[in-house]
Motif scaffolding. Sequence first.
Motif, PDB file in Angstrom:
ATOM      1  N   ARG A 100       0.844  -1.199   0.000  1.00 44.05           N
ATOM      2  CA  ARG A 100       0.000   0.000   0.000  1.00 44.05           C
ATOM      3  C   ARG A 100       0.883   1.254   0.000  1.00 44.05           C
ATOM      4  O   ARG A 100       0.669   2.190  -0.762  1.00 44.05           O
ATOM      5  CB  ARG A 100      -0.918  -0.001   1.215  1.00 44.05           C
ATOM      6  CG  ARG A 100      -1.954   1.121   1.182  1.00 44.05           C
ATOM      7  CD  ARG A 100      -2.920   1.045   2.355  1.00 44.05           C
ATOM      8  NE  ARG A 100      -3.637  -0.221   2.402  1.00 44.05           N
ATOM      9  CZ  ARG A 100      -3.477  -1.133   3.362  1.00 44.05           C
ATOM     10  NH1 ARG A 100      -2.645  -0.899   4.362  1.00 44.05           N
ATOM     11  NH2 ARG A 100      -4.137  -2.264   3.324  1.00 44.05           N
ATOM     12  N   GLU A 101       1.904   1.216   0.861  1.00 48.45           N
ATOM     13  CA  GLU A 101       2.820   2.337   1.016  1.00 48.45           C
ATOM     14  C   GLU A 101       3.578   2.602  -0.291  1.00 48.45           C
ATOM     15  O   GLU A 101       3.607   3.724  -0.797  1.00 48.45           O
ATOM     16  CB  GLU A 101       3.812   1.941   2.097  1.00 48.45           C
ATOM     17  CG  GLU A 101       4.422   3.026   2.921  1.00 48.45           C
ATOM     18  CD  GLU A 101       5.288   2.361   3.990  1.00 48.45           C
ATOM     19  OE1 GLU A 101       6.506   2.262   3.786  1.00 48.45           O
ATOM     20  OE2 GLU A 101       4.715   1.893   5.011  1.00 48.45           O
ATOM     21  N   ARG A 102       4.161   1.544  -0.847  1.00 47.41           N
ATOM     22  CA  ARG A 102       5.066   1.719  -1.988  1.00 47.41           C
ATOM     23  C   ARG A 102       4.327   1.965  -3.302  1.00 47.41           C
ATOM     24  O   ARG A 102       4.925   2.416  -4.270  1.00 47.41           O
ATOM     25  CB  ARG A 102       5.973   0.490  -2.128  1.00 47.41           C
ATOM     26  CG  ARG A 102       6.944   0.365  -0.958  1.00 47.41           C
ATOM     27  CD  ARG A 102       7.784  -0.884  -1.086  1.00 47.41           C
ATOM     28  NE  ARG A 102       8.562  -1.116   0.124  1.00 47.41           N
ATOM     29  CZ  ARG A 102       9.338  -2.188   0.321  1.00 47.41           C
ATOM     30  NH1 ARG A 102       9.445  -3.104  -0.631  1.00 47.41           N
ATOM     31  NH2 ARG A 102      10.010  -2.328   1.438  1.00 47.41           N
ATOM     32  N   THR A 103       3.027   1.618  -3.367  1.00 48.57           N
ATOM     33  CA  THR A 103       2.280   1.913  -4.599  1.00 48.57           C
ATOM     34  C   THR A 103       1.402   3.142  -4.394  1.00 48.57           C
ATOM     35  O   THR A 103       0.530   3.432  -5.217  1.00 48.57           O
ATOM     36  CB  THR A 103       1.375   0.731  -5.008  1.00 48.57           C
ATOM     37  OG1 THR A 103       0.457   0.471  -3.938  1.00 48.57           O
ATOM     38  CG2 THR A 103       2.166  -0.508  -5.333  1.00 48.57           C
TER      39      THR A 103
ATOM     40  N   ILE B 212      -4.449  -4.041  -0.315  1.00 50.60           N
ATOM     41  CA  ILE B 212      -4.694  -5.448   0.008  1.00 50.60           C
ATOM     42  C   ILE B 212      -5.300  -5.568   1.393  1.00 50.60           C
ATOM     43  O   ILE B 212      -4.792  -4.989   2.350  1.00 50.60           O
ATOM     44  CB  ILE B 212      -3.371  -6.255  -0.033  1.00 50.60           C
ATOM     45  CG1 ILE B 212      -2.749  -6.156  -1.433  1.00 50.60           C
ATOM     46  CG2 ILE B 212      -3.623  -7.713   0.331  1.00 50.60           C
ATOM     47  CD1 ILE B 212      -1.363  -6.759  -1.521  1.00 50.60           C
ATOM     48  N   LYS B 213      -6.404  -6.323   1.491  1.00 44.62           N
ATOM     49  CA  LYS B 213      -6.993  -6.571   2.807  1.00 44.62           C
ATOM     50  C   LYS B 213      -6.726  -8.031   3.198  1.00 44.62           C
ATOM     51  O   LYS B 213      -6.966  -8.944   2.417  1.00 44.62           O
ATOM     52  CB  LYS B 213      -8.496  -6.306   2.775  1.00 44.62           C
ATOM     53  CG  LYS B 213      -9.144  -6.495   4.131  1.00 44.62           C
ATOM     54  CD  LYS B 213     -10.598  -6.097   4.165  1.00 44.62           C
ATOM     55  CE  LYS B 213     -11.176  -6.431   5.546  1.00 44.62           C
ATOM     56  NZ  LYS B 213     -12.623  -6.551   5.523  1.00 44.62           N
ATOM     57  N   CYS B 214      -6.215  -8.218   4.417  1.00 39.58           N
ATOM     58  CA  CYS B 214      -5.918  -9.568   4.898  1.00 39.58           C
ATOM     59  C   CYS B 214      -7.161 -10.197   5.517  1.00 39.58           C
ATOM     60  O   CYS B 214      -7.822  -9.588   6.356  1.00 39.58           O
ATOM     61  CB  CYS B 214      -4.808  -9.528   5.948  1.00 39.58           C
ATOM     62  SG  CYS B 214      -3.219  -9.092   5.256  1.00 39.58           S
ATOM     63  N   TYR B 215      -7.470 -11.416   5.101  1.00 40.66           N
ATOM     64  CA  TYR B 215      -8.542 -12.193   5.724  1.00 40.66           C
ATOM     65  C   TYR B 215      -7.886 -13.359   6.465  1.00 40.66           C
ATOM     66  O   TYR B 215      -7.338 -14.263   5.847  1.00 40.66           O
ATOM     67  CB  TYR B 215      -9.516 -12.710   4.674  1.00 40.66           C
ATOM     68  CG  TYR B 215     -10.332 -11.612   4.036  1.00 40.66           C
ATOM     69  CD1 TYR B 215      -9.849 -10.909   2.948  1.00 40.66           C
ATOM     70  CD2 TYR B 215     -11.578 -11.276   4.550  1.00 40.66           C
ATOM     71  CE1 TYR B 215     -10.590  -9.899   2.371  1.00 40.66           C
ATOM     72  CE2 TYR B 215     -12.330 -10.258   3.978  1.00 40.66           C
ATOM     73  CZ  TYR B 215     -11.826  -9.573   2.888  1.00 40.66           C
ATOM     74  OH  TYR B 215     -12.565  -8.570   2.331  1.00 40.66           O
ATOM     75  N   PHE B 216      -7.960 -13.299   7.791  1.00 40.95           N
ATOM     76  CA  PHE B 216      -7.248 -14.289   8.610  1.00 40.95           C
ATOM     77  C   PHE B 216      -8.117 -15.504   8.924  1.00 40.95           C
ATOM     78  O   PHE B 216      -9.312 -15.526   8.635  1.00 40.95           O
ATOM     79  CB  PHE B 216      -6.775 -13.627   9.906  1.00 40.95           C
ATOM     80  CG  PHE B 216      -5.726 -12.580   9.681  1.00 40.95           C
ATOM     81  CD1 PHE B 216      -4.416 -12.939   9.434  1.00 40.95           C
ATOM     82  CD2 PHE B 216      -6.047 -11.229   9.688  1.00 40.95           C
ATOM     83  CE1 PHE B 216      -3.435 -11.986   9.210  1.00 40.95           C
ATOM     84  CE2 PHE B 216      -5.081 -10.257   9.464  1.00 40.95           C
ATOM     85  CZ  PHE B 216      -3.774 -10.638   9.229  1.00 40.95           C
TER      86      PHE B 216
END
Lengths: 427, 314, 164
Positions: B31-34, B40-44
């Motif tokens: 997210r930072e570098r683009t 991207i959302k993480c689904y744990f």
Amino acid sequence: MDAAFWLFFLFLVLLFFGIPIAVAIGGVAIFMIWQFDLGIQVISSNFYAGIAKYPLLAIPFFILAGMILERCGVSQRLVNLASLLVGSIPGGLAIVAILVCVFFGGVSGSGPADAAAMGAVLIPAMARKNYDREFSAALIAAGGSTAIVVPPSIAFILYGVITTTSVPALFAAGVFPGILAGLSLILPAYWISKRRGYMGEERGDLRKIWAAFKDAFWGLMAPLVILGGIYGGIFTATEAAIVAVFYGLLLGFGIYRTLDLRTFYRILVDAALSSAVVLLIVALAGLYSWAGATLGVMERIAGALLTLSDNPWVVLALVNVLILLAGMLLDAISIYYVFLPILLPIVAHFGWDPLWFGVVMTLNLAIGQFTPPVAVNLYVTTNLAGIPLEKTSAATLPFIAAMAMALILVILFPSLSLYLPKLWGLY
Amino acid sequence: ADYKAEYKMSIVVGPKGPWGEGAQMFADLVRERTNGRINIKCYFAGQLFAGKQTNEFLLMRQGVIDFALASTINWSPQVPSLNLFALPFFFEDYEQLDAVKNGAPGQELFRQIEEKGVVGLAWGENGFRELTNRKQAVDSPDDLEGLKVRVVGSPIFIDTFRALGANPINMNWGEAQTAFQQGTVDGQENPVNAVIIPYQLWQVHKYISIWHYAIDPLILGVSKKTWDSFSPEDQAILKQAAADACAWEVAQARKGLEGDMPALQTLRDNGMEVTVFTPEIRAAFREKTRSVYDEWRKKIGEDLVAQAEKILGR
Amino acid sequence: MNRRVFSWLWNHFEEAACALLLLVMALIAFANVTIRYLTNYSFAFTEEVEVSALVYLTLFGGAAAFRRGLHLGLHFVYVRLPPPARRVVLVLSLALVLFVFGTLAYYGIFQIRDEMDLETLSEALEVPQWIYTLAVPLGSVLIAVRAVERTVQLWAQQEMKGKR
Ligand code: NA
Ligand code: NA
């Protein structure tokens, strides 16, 4: 339009018009997944994965066990024995009804199944003793609802699967709250019977009691076989269910000789169809909660609920009212799948015990099973009594109040739920 | 191509621990570098595949899941060659593992998964899988005779325990924990940092064998459908972010388990009896599981195993 | 084939299949418990068989339940509607059943194709996974057929004449 709005609004509208729950919840789920581009291919594999879970196998097995035990005559024998024991006090048959409902709850995992098994024997018997039909229908619907709190319980199996809580631990946690909920019903039953002059049965002498006890003995053992195995560490919940099935067959074909192959085939079909109805909702409701969670709707609602108050008691009261209201309208399975994704973050936030919360939630849903307008147990008992469901509204009120008192005790004293699981090393 | 507002990343475990934190780190770096182009959302906790871990690869191939930091065990039904890492007593230490996954076999595996619709970006790690049990110290191949062990539900693991004379049981983790408490199941196998310490298995099992019988590498992968929609610049950023996040994740997973393994002291402090396998003991176990090795060699691919054997000097 | 036998099968074959499935599941599970209890040995594959049978049971049983109108729903508004409105609801309900189980069947076939492409094997028995997945499209089509049958029946029957 906001995803949350569609998710809940569409579902309620479809339910309202009488679309089958499975179809309504699945239709909304698939529509949302498609409309919001969440990856429609997921529906097939997640539908499959929603059913293909080992703990869910206990559902058809417990349903089968309950039906076998009912149809091989265990219900009638339990009623006979209980009548001789406590039948002589005012409202004797009403108290008998409650006791056998709770006891049969110890082999049956479903409220309507318990209400049907006991209602078939007791509603005609109570009618013969001039009990008001509305009263008996409400009473047995309420008594039957304890079956989802007293182990075994399909409700606990689903709660365990959704929250990954141990099912045997949940079963142990339900023992005292379930019995308490049953006992609480005796107060209004006795009080109303006394006021209306419902008379007791003749008192049984010791010889008769002994004969009835011997006759009911194998039925009385059934809950012990099921639960003893789990707590002795011999069986998982699923294995206990299968042992119960074969115990029932032993009774029906061997000891009581009340079953034949044709009846057994009917039982197999009925048990399979009842299980399919439950599991189809399970699978499609699973898609619904997947859609809700992937859209982030459930998280947002949980967050919103938490902003209402920081006081755990206020939130707990709110949560209880919410589940109770939902229980008046919806069936227990959909409630778990719709509401648990919202409630679990709240449970975690306040550090509530998931076992205790499971019991509290399930007790709420038990009450919902006999509160009009939507009440699976009342639906069964009013059919048996031959009266319209709506006419029982007033008759259910005292029982709702009584079980609400039991619920409050279970909330205030968590050890009622947690003592046994800890004692048995399940938790 | 158009970018999605949000990309889904799947993780089998919860957000705590190296695995979950590594995935979150990747999402944050990207997210930072683009500058937020790729969100991207993480689904744990396996949320995206409703608990059926072996469906993860299928859903990635279909593009339902965009990214995953996944265990090779969960992808092995679709990519049997990933069982290379589960060959019994194959890898002795991290150097050997790194040599294989960074060498030709690792590249071959990435080529194979890409052929099946998933692009591999970097290797992460869950750890060597070690044995704990409540009955006795295990340091010879006969000690497992009749022992009931909860094993991750993958055929090669079950075959290995069968060959050792144990009674492997495949049950979900929730039920397994109850079974450990009740003593209806005697043991289990999992990595130290990822499972044994966080779940405090010393409460139920007194004995642990550091036997390194299988290693559980992770792959940070992206659905090929998703990958092809990114610009070459963003693809480069993703690759670098994956390498950075995985380097950190692997270091966390190995923390205290390299050299003289200070992490084992935590286990001893909690009353566990720790048995560290010597090369001789490992040789005896390797001998007893030879049949599994020979059978799975074929399923994994003779060439691939031979390449790896060459690197290991066998 | 004898016409009566054929008509019985057409009307009841899901039920018979479910009864058989449940019986077999029960026997396998019981054998597993007994053997585990007596010998301390358990079979890893029985779980896979039972759980896959459960999926078939759900879908086939679901079809039979549609035929018999056993699925749970809220009826108190429906029964108060005038017959023409009921017909609208009936058609809407069927459309929704076809939407749900039609998409399930379609993507089920999609999944089977993927599993065949990848030659995915099941975890314990290592048989082709699509044999299990087949339950989804097959069962969904059955459910759709049974729902159509039921709707045609209800459309023609007393429900629509305002009697209940
Ligand atoms: Na019960
Ligand atoms: Na209700």
